[in-house]
Design a protein around this motif. Structure first.
Motif, short mmCIF file in Angstrom:
data_model
loop_
_atom_site.label_atom_id
_atom_site.label_comp_id
_atom_site.label_asym_id
_atom_site.label_seq_id
_atom_site.Cartn_x
_atom_site.Cartn_y
_atom_site.Cartn_z
N ALA A 1 0.84 -1.20 0.00
CA ALA A 1 0.00 0.00 0.00
C ALA A 1 0.88 1.25 0.00
O ALA A 1 0.64 2.19 -0.78
CB ALA A 1 -0.92 -0.01 1.21
N LEU A 2 1.89 1.24 0.83
CA LEU A 2 2.78 2.40 0.88
C LEU A 2 3.55 2.55 -0.44
O LEU A 2 3.77 3.65 -0.94
CB LEU A 2 3.76 2.27 2.05
N GLY A 3 3.92 1.40 -1.01
CA GLY A 3 4.61 1.42 -2.29
C GLY A 3 3.73 2.04 -3.38
O GLY A 3 4.21 2.78 -4.23
N ILE A 4 2.43 1.74 -3.31
CA ILE A 4 1.52 2.30 -4.31
C ILE A 4 1.38 3.82 -4.10
O ILE A 4 1.38 4.59 -5.06
CB ILE A 4 0.14 1.59 -4.26
N GLY B 1 2.72 9.16 -6.34
CA GLY B 1 3.43 10.43 -6.33
C GLY B 1 2.55 11.64 -6.13
O GLY B 1 2.88 12.74 -6.55
N ILE B 2 1.36 11.45 -5.52
CA ILE B 2 0.51 12.62 -5.31
C ILE B 2 0.40 12.97 -3.84
O ILE B 2 -0.28 13.92 -3.47
CB ILE B 2 -0.91 12.40 -5.90
N ALA B 3 1.06 12.19 -3.01
CA ALA B 3 0.97 12.47 -1.58
C ALA B 3 1.85 13.65 -1.22
O ALA B 3 2.83 13.93 -1.90
CB ALA B 3 1.39 11.24 -0.79
N THR B 4 1.45 14.34 -0.18
CA THR B 4 2.24 15.49 0.26
C THR B 4 2.53 15.35 1.75
O THR B 4 2.04 14.43 2.40
CB THR B 4 1.47 16.79 0.03
N GLY B 5 3.27 16.26 2.25
CA GLY B 5 3.49 16.38 3.69
C GLY B 5 4.15 15.16 4.29
O GLY B 5 5.00 14.53 3.68
N ASP B 6 3.66 14.82 5.49
CA ASP B 6 4.33 13.73 6.20
C ASP B 6 4.09 12.39 5.51
O ASP B 6 4.87 11.47 5.65
CB ASP B 6 3.88 13.69 7.66
N ILE B 7 2.99 12.32 4.75
CA ILE B 7 2.75 11.06 4.04
C ILE B 7 3.83 10.85 3.00
O ILE B 7 4.42 9.76 2.91
CB ILE B 7 1.35 11.09 3.38
N VAL C 1 6.38 7.62 2.92
CA VAL C 1 6.44 6.59 1.88
C VAL C 1 7.70 6.71 1.03
O VAL C 1 7.90 5.94 0.10
CB VAL C 1 5.20 6.62 0.95
N LYS C 2 8.49 7.67 1.34
CA LYS C 2 9.65 7.95 0.49
C LYS C 2 10.56 6.73 0.35
O LYS C 2 11.06 6.42 -0.72
CB LYS C 2 10.44 9.11 1.10
N GLY C 3 10.70 6.04 1.46
CA GLY C 3 11.59 4.87 1.42
C GLY C 3 11.01 3.69 0.65
O GLY C 3 11.71 2.74 0.33
#
Lengths: 454, 284, 732
Positions: C272-275, C280-286, C290-292
């Motif tokens: 889920a985090l990989g998706i 690539g539309i998440a912002t902020g702390d999300i 998920v960056k890793g």
């Protein structure tokens, strides 16, 4: 090779044949006892199945039919050679048939009766079997005249009644001999009744000949049609592996084949049990064996035709069944059929084999095994591997109840046959006399000719 | 069948295509099943057990292939040797297809299975002698035989359980063949009501048990000759005709945008059940 | 349908006659011979009952907790068939197989018929008076602390009455235990959306991405979701919905997916985090969180090819709204809550909240709301029992001896309670351990109200009413029993209620206004309510309040392969057998499992690749051994499972319950390890590790599919078509 002696006295013929009604060899009683025992097994199985339901036969969806129908076809097939010998060869004036046609005709009748039993055993509601008969009832309900199964019922019924008639009519002169020679007792009464006052007058002989010939002519197309109709049960259906145009001749050939090998088996048994060595001579046996060989080759050819037509057709489902037969669960049985039906008869091509009694006995049993397998291999693979893959089922095998009834049917047949041979003359006395007379006449002619030509 | 049929009106009695010269009027019951909606959940099958007094045969008899499910759910996999079935499975509810030219009907020796005027393939239990020729000749193998006497079996309908039996449906004894009837008892009731009101059965007025239960409403059922019925509209939209064995879709392989088909059309039984192909997303 | 204006009680009396007449035919009841009852001819029945004409009454299905509304067909006083109530927002006239089998629960030959008191190893039939007196005696001098009341999910007035009863001796030990409830999901939803059970609008979504939520099979409200699913397939704006299912063992829903994505067990959250990362539309702390989770890492950990992740992300981006569901397969791990949170986060990121995830309506009576529970409650009870805290244990609508994980040894713990009372329909495994077994009315004989946990549309309270006269004279409704028990404590307050029916009627009529009764008089309103079988109060809606944050998310990488126990055991929940309480209904035993088509037995699903490695073939009896014991079952080679996992269905393997359940199959609950979700304390159902060994025996698997397996052999039976080749919008 020794054939029937031309100089054999008519009185001796009477004596020998009538002797078979009195004192057979001990083996007769052994066979009769075994037959009774086997029949008992069959009865037990049927009672159990009748009470519990056909499920105990381990039939299922898709295996709606099993050994009952296979064995039914087998017995129908057995009946055919009786007619071949008694009717067809009669019309063709083949005199060698004369000492053996009687028992062959009896075989026809009894195997038809056995076959009829399998229809009864097979149906789910035996107690309502008469629904399949075209009897008038007040609701105007008739059986379905479209159904090959109904044709079957009618054909078999007709064939059976004609066969009984043929067997009986052909026996009348002999029954009179029995009547005249039998000591007092129930049998004498029976022969008196059945011989219908036969005295051997010219008029009686003339009428007898005409009647016998008429029935023989009637019987021949019937014999061919019966097995064609049995073939229609399959060929008229839509199932892969059954929907084959060549089935009727294939079935008729198969029927003659199994009938002939059945005759060889019974020939050998009767010859020994009733001390008929004088009449059932090896030269006759040789002729039957040759006939069997010829039919075996016809059958093999028709088999090849069927396989080829399936293989080169575009009917994938039928093709799959053929592949399944040769390589799947039933492969041992299918190859067994090919071996017994097409390879084993090749031994009959050898002259030495044609008169070797132990060998012929074994071969004839193998041939019949092959022919029984053939019928099973028509039924089971189509059910196990039909149009609808979801319902394919290769794991269901006939239960002991089914096998028990198949086993019992052999007991029932043997029982009827053996009792018949003990009660009625199984060698036609009057025809053997004719044969001997004609041959001696022929012999005398040639002798005279020899003497007349110094 | 009577002798009259044989002597006088044989050609009418058995039609080559029943709809050719004698259209069904006013009823022809038919079905369409949307395989894209069917989830394979088996609710239809259980509902059928409840409605039609089907016996539960137990593990041992099931193992012998003697189950009595008039409607069964088949599950198919893709046949491409992939390691995982990543396009899921395919489910197919299979029941008697109520063929118009039913292979089972012609072969029955006692005429126990017949075509009714409203296009059903009927099974007359009283008449059946259990030759099983019908089952032998059924390409779909959807006929089920009473191998045992289930009503007298202790574990099939033991005390209390027997009170659930539907009084509108016969409980079959041993030795007779049975199969899906399209819930003929419901059809009869609905037709009776309609007749007494001087009309024909309205679409949706009668449902088969499987259709009624189906959580995804994948099954539609109705009168094919009623132009207002959903089934009629579906068959028409898919250009599937009852009396043809090659449909528009088959003629235009791949390009027809239709998904209605009937199983084993090439054998020409003219089944009354149309299936709608399952759709697979092309984007994933 | 029943019309208002006739007296329900009369109807029941009349049913009584019908029942007697039937009993005479059916089971040789001699009460008529004894003169206790008389037979009234059908000729003299009331005018709303005509012999051979069916009548229909509405009630509520009690086979699971989804709360489908049903209509029973009654003829000659017998209920014959259950179908959906078309007016229900939940099931709209539809039922599942489990619901259909409700009549087999009612008519089951193995129901308990008399109160049974343990005498040695045997149960002795006693009277109800004696039973009540015995309970009073055992409760005498026992403090509220020392009583434990274990129930399954309860709601409605029964829950209220039960609460009142427990309050009467200050007992706070009401343990609600549901063996296979979505407990983790509730907690995660609460965090993500502010409510435990929002509405999921599958029918409005263009893409559904489900992480192991078997919403067509056994998840939450399957009949409701199945209908939504059918609409979803027809499409929104002419665009057919796409279902992507991510799981380690294929469920029924997975089998219906357009794309079934097999994932390493327990790594659903990572995917889920990989998706989210791939979107690539998440912002902020999300975005930071998920960056890793780049494709390479996610692919490595989950086993899902990178291309697949891209495709899913692209589709989710392209087609909106979508819906992401977290199901039991994702939750059943020690980090189950984290998995669920990560999956829910995907909904937030995609902007589905408020579109396909909506606030559910709420019944305006919080005391009637369903008491939901989980294995954590059972664990507390188990610990208490082991500590000898409880002198009296009541058990209702739960069978913990059967469903508790083997590691808990609940049977032994239960023996430590002083006096054990089981309210039971059958002598199940728990009732077998009880000192006193009180026989219950079936759901088709009893009165009740039920509030479904998952509200489909507006708020609704379901009415459960008898569809026929009692089958057995000595069974009682749970409400009646509780009322009788509470009368022993508060005689004055409750004496005005003759029975639970009276209690229910009064309770409903008291709130006539709030329940939509308006100005109708009491009888009219009551009769209408019974006629409809559903009360639709003017409910309010929860407000979704959770915020999108990745705070606190930490997902462990998949565990290293354990050399001793290399395989993950996935106990699967079947749509028809659930936790095993319905196994004695023969229709369900004989209804083939949709995926394997196996009947009447348990099986071990194993991937063909793994099976080849272990030289296992179909039908081999294999021994599945874990830390807490082993079970033996037949192997079934199943392509829809991760090669490092095996799956055994729950629900079979009963040692009691009845003739159709006992001795069929095995019970995987027995070998479950006691691993719990770190946040909620719920049992981590999928965390048991096992090894598989052959025993050498082999049987033919009893199943519906033939030897061809799932092959069509090119015969065009079940045909499929690509979605770009059809126009669904033009279809009828």
């Amino acid at each position: 090779m020794k054939d029937i002696r031309e100089d054999i006295a008519w009185a001796k013929i009477n004596k020998d044949v009538l002797g078979s009604l009195e004192n057979p060899r001990k083996l007769y009683w052994v066979i009769l006892f075994c037959a009774f025992a086997a029949f008992g097994v069959g009865i037990g199985c049927e009672v159990y199945q009748y009470q519990t339901g056909l499920g105990v036969a381990n039939l299922n969806n898709p295996h709606a039919w099993g050994l009952y129908i296979s064995t039914f076809i087998f017995w129908i097939g057995m009946s055919h050679s009786g007619t071949l010998l008694s009717a067809i060869l009669h019309l063709m004036h083949a005199d060698w048939r004369k000492p053996i046609y009687r028992f062959a005709e009896a075989m026809t009748t009894f195997s038809l009766m056995t076959a009829g039993l399998f229809v009864m055993v097979h149906i789910g509601r035996l107690w309502q079997f008469y629904y399949s008969l075209p009897y008038p009832d007040e609701r105007g309900i008739w059986p379905n005249f479209q159904s090959p199964l109904l044709w079957d019922a009618m054909a078999i019924f007709t064939y059976l009644s004609s066969s009984i008639l043929f067997l009986y009519v052909g026996m009348i002169p002999d029954l009179a001999i029995c009547r005249d020679n039998m000591h007092e007792g129930w049998r004498k009464k029976l022969y008196t009744l059945l011989s219908l006052g036969w005295e051997g007058t010219d008029r009686q002989w003339r009428n007898f000949r005409v009647t016998y010939l008429t029935i023989a002519c009637f019987l021949i197309p019937l014999a061919v049609s019966v097995h064609s109709i049995v073939a229609a049960d399959f060929a008229m259906s839509q199932q892969p592996g059954w929907h084959v145009t060549s089935f009727p001749p294939y079935f008729v050939a198969g029927a003659l084949y199994s009938g002939c090998s059945g005759i060889i088996t019974l020939f050998i048994i009767l010859r020994y049990v009733f001390k008929f060595e004088e009449y059932m001579t090896l030269s006759i046996l040789k002729k039957i064996v040759r006939l069997t060989f010829a039919i075996a080759m016809v059958w093999t050819y028709l088999n090849a035709v069927e396989f080829a037509s399936v293989w080169y057709s575009s009917d994938q489902a039928s093709k799959d069944i053929l592949i399944q037969k040769a390589t799947g669960t039933y492969a041992p049985f299918w190859w067994g059929m090919i071996f017994c039906g097409s390879i084993v008869p090749l031994t009959l091509a050898f002259k030495r084999a044609q008169t070797s009694i132990p060998m012929l006995f074994a071969v004839s049993l193998l041939l019949n095994l092959g022919m029984w397998l053939e019928r099973w291999m028509i039924i089971a693979p189509t059910f196990s591997h039909g149009y609808y893959p979801w319902t394919w089922d290769h794991d269901q095998w006939p239960s002991l109840v089914q096998w028990g009834m198949v086993f019992g049917s052999f007991g029932w047949f043997t029982m009827l046959f053996m009792v018949f041979c003990k009660v009625f003359p199984s060698v036609s006395m009057y025809e053997v006399k004719e044969m001997v007379y004609h041959r001696s006449l022929h012999l005398k002619k040639s002798e005279t000719a020899e003497q007349g030509a110094p | 069948m009577s002798v009259n049929n044989l002597l006088e009106n044989w050609s009418q009695f058995r039609h080559f295509h029943p709809v050719d010269d004698k259209p069904h009027d006013p009823y022809k019951w038919a079905m369409s099943i949307d395989l894209d909606a069917c989830t394979g959940c088996n609710a239809c099958s259980v509902a059928c057990y409840a409605e039609n007094n089907l016996p539960v045969v137990g593990k041992e008899k099931y193992a012998h292939g003697q189950a009595m499910h008039w409607i069964r759910i088949e599950r198919y996999w893709d046949e491409d040797d992939r390691e995982f079935p990543d396009q899921g499975a395919q489910f197919l509810p299979m029941m008697c297809q109520q063929c118009e030219a039913a292979p089972c009907e012609t072969v029955c020796p006692v005429a126990a299975t017949n075509h009714t005027a409203d296009g059903l393939n009927s099974q007359v239990y009283n008449r059946c002698i259990g030759s099983r020729y019908c089952s032998a000749n059924c390409p779909y193998k959807v006929r089920y035989f009473n191998w045992y006497d289930y009503p007298s079996d202790d574990n099939v309908w033991p005390a209390e359980m027997n009170q659930q039996l539907n009084p509108d449906v016969t409980v079959r004894g041993k030795g007779v063949m049975e199969k899906c009837t399209f819930c003929v008892q419901r059809l009869h009731a609905a037709k009776g009501t309609a007749r007494s009101e001087g009309r024909i059965v309205r679409d949706g007025e009668v449902q088969t048990a499987c259709q009624q239960a189906c959580p995804a409403s994948a099954i539609s059922f109705g009168n094919l000759v009623d132009p207002e019925s959903r089934v009629h509209k579906q068959w028409q939209a898919q250009q599937v005709a009852l009396d043809k064995d090659v449909q528009t879709k088959d003629k235009e392989e791949g390009g027809s945008e239709l998904r209605g088909y009937r199983i084993f059309e090439e054998l020409r039984p003219y089944p009354s059940v149309m299936y709608l192909e399952r759709v697979r997303e092309s984007a994933v | 349908m029943m019309n208002s204006g006739f007296d329900r009680r009369d109807f029941l009396k009349m049913l009584g006659w019908g029942g007697v007449a039937v009993a005479l035919n059916g089971c040789g009841n001699t009460s008529v011979d004894d003169g206790k009852e008389t037979v009234v001819s059908y000729v003299e029945t009331n005018d709303y009952m005509i012999p051979s004409i069916s009548t229909y009454f509405n009630s509520t299905c009690a086979q699971c907790d989804a709360g489908c509304n049903i209509t029973g067909r009654i003829r000659e006083g017998r209920v014959l068939k259950l179908d959906g109530n078309p007016d229900s927002a939940i099931n709209r006239g539809k039922t599942c197989g489990l619901g259909q089998a409700g009549v087999q629960h009612h008519y089951n030959p193995d129901r308990v018929r008399e109160p049974l008191l343990r005498k040695g190893g045997q149960g002795e039939a006693i009277t109800w008076e004696k039973a009540y007196a015995l309970i009073a005696e055992k409760l005498n001098g026992v403090s509220g602390e020392e009583i434990a009341f274990l129930t399954g999910g309860v709601s409605g007035h029964l829950k209220v009455l039960l609460g009142n009863y427990l309050d009467s001796f200050g007992c706070k030990n009401h343990f609600v235990y549901e063996a296979i409830a979505p407990a983790v999901l509730r907690a995660a939803n609460k965090k993500s959306y502010g409510v435990e059970m929002p509405r999921f609008n599958i029918n409005k979504a263009k893409v559904v991405l489900s992480f192991g939520a078997d919403f067509l099979g056994a998840w939450v409200s399957p009949v409701h979701f199945s209908q939504q699913y059918a609409q979803f397939r027809k499409g929104v704006d002419g665009q057919r919905g796409v279902l992507i299912q991510v799981e380690s063992k294929m469920t029924l829903t997975g089998a219906n997916a357009d794309r079934w994505v097999v994932v390493r067990p327990g790594t659903e959250g990572i995917l889920a985090l990989g998706i989210i990362n791939a979107l690539g539309i998440a912002t902020g702390d999300i975005a930071a969180a998920v960056k890793g989770y780049d494709k390479a890492r996610v692919s490595k950990e989950t086993g899902v090819p990178p291309g697949q992740i891209d495709k899913i992300a692209a589709l989710l981006k392209l087609r909106s709204p979508s819906l992401v569901l977290a199901g039991s397969a994702a939750e059943g791990y020690a980090h189950g809550s984290q998995n669920a949170a990560a999956i829910n986060l995907l909904n937030q990121v995609l902007g589905n909240v408020g579109k396909t995830v909506e606030a559910a309506a709420v019944v305006p009576f919080p005391q009637m709301a369903p008491a939901t529970g989980n294995t954590a409650a059972l664990k507390t009870l188990n610990d208490g029992l082991n500590a000898g805290k409880y002198k009296v244990l009541f058990s209702y609508a739960a069978n913990p001896v059967f469903t508790a994980p083997g590691a808990m040894k609940f049977k032994d713990s239960m023996a430590k309670a002083g006096f054990r009372v089981a309210f039971a329909h059958y002598l199940d495994e728990t009732a077998m351990q009880a000192d006193l077994v009180l026989p219950l009315d079936s759901a088709l004989e009893d009165w009740g109200t039920q509030v479904p946990e998952y509200m489909a549309e507006g708020a609704q309270i379901n009415i459960q009413q008898p569809l026929m006269e009692k089958l057995h004279a000595n069974t009682r409704g749970m409400g009646d029993i509780l009322l009788a028990l509470i009368k022993l404590r508060h005689t004055e307050e409750y004496k005005k209620f003759d029975d639970y029916y009276a209690y229910l009627r009064t309770a409903v009529l008291q709130n006539k206004g709030a329940l939509g009764g308006g100005v109708a008089d009491d009888d009219t309103f009551w009769n209408e309510t019974l006629s409809k079988g559903i009360i639709k109060p003017a409910g309010s809606s929860h407000v979704l309040s959770g915020n999108a944050t990745a705070a606190g998310l930490s997902l462990p990488a998949s565990a290293a392969i354990d050399a001793q126990y290399p395989l993950q055991l996935i106990p699967s929940v079947s749509a028809s057998l659930r936790d095993g309480r319905h196994t004695n209904q023969p229709w369900l035993q004989e209804s083939p499992d949709p995926l394997t088509t196996i009947v009447w037995d348990s099986w071990v699903e194993i991937h063909p690749k793994k099976a080849a490695e272990l030289r296992i073939e179909e039908g081999d009896i294999v021994e599945v051994t874990g830390k807490n014991g082993s079970i033996k079952a037949q192997a079934y080679l199943f392509p829809g499972i991760h090669p490092d996992a095996i799956s055994i269905p729950l629900g079979r393997g009963h040692e009691a319950l009845g003739r159709y359940a006992k001795g069929y199959g095995v019970n995987p609950f027995q070998i479950l390890d006691a691993v719990f979700d770190k946040e909620t304390g719920e049992l981590a159902l999928h965390e048991t590790r096992v090894k598989v060994s052959k025993t050498g025996q082999r049987f033919i698997v009893v199943k519906d599919e033939g030897v061809a397996g799932g092959m069509q052999m090119g015969r065009k039976i079940a045909v499929r078509v690509s979605s770009d080749k059809v126009r669904l919008s033009e279809e009828v």
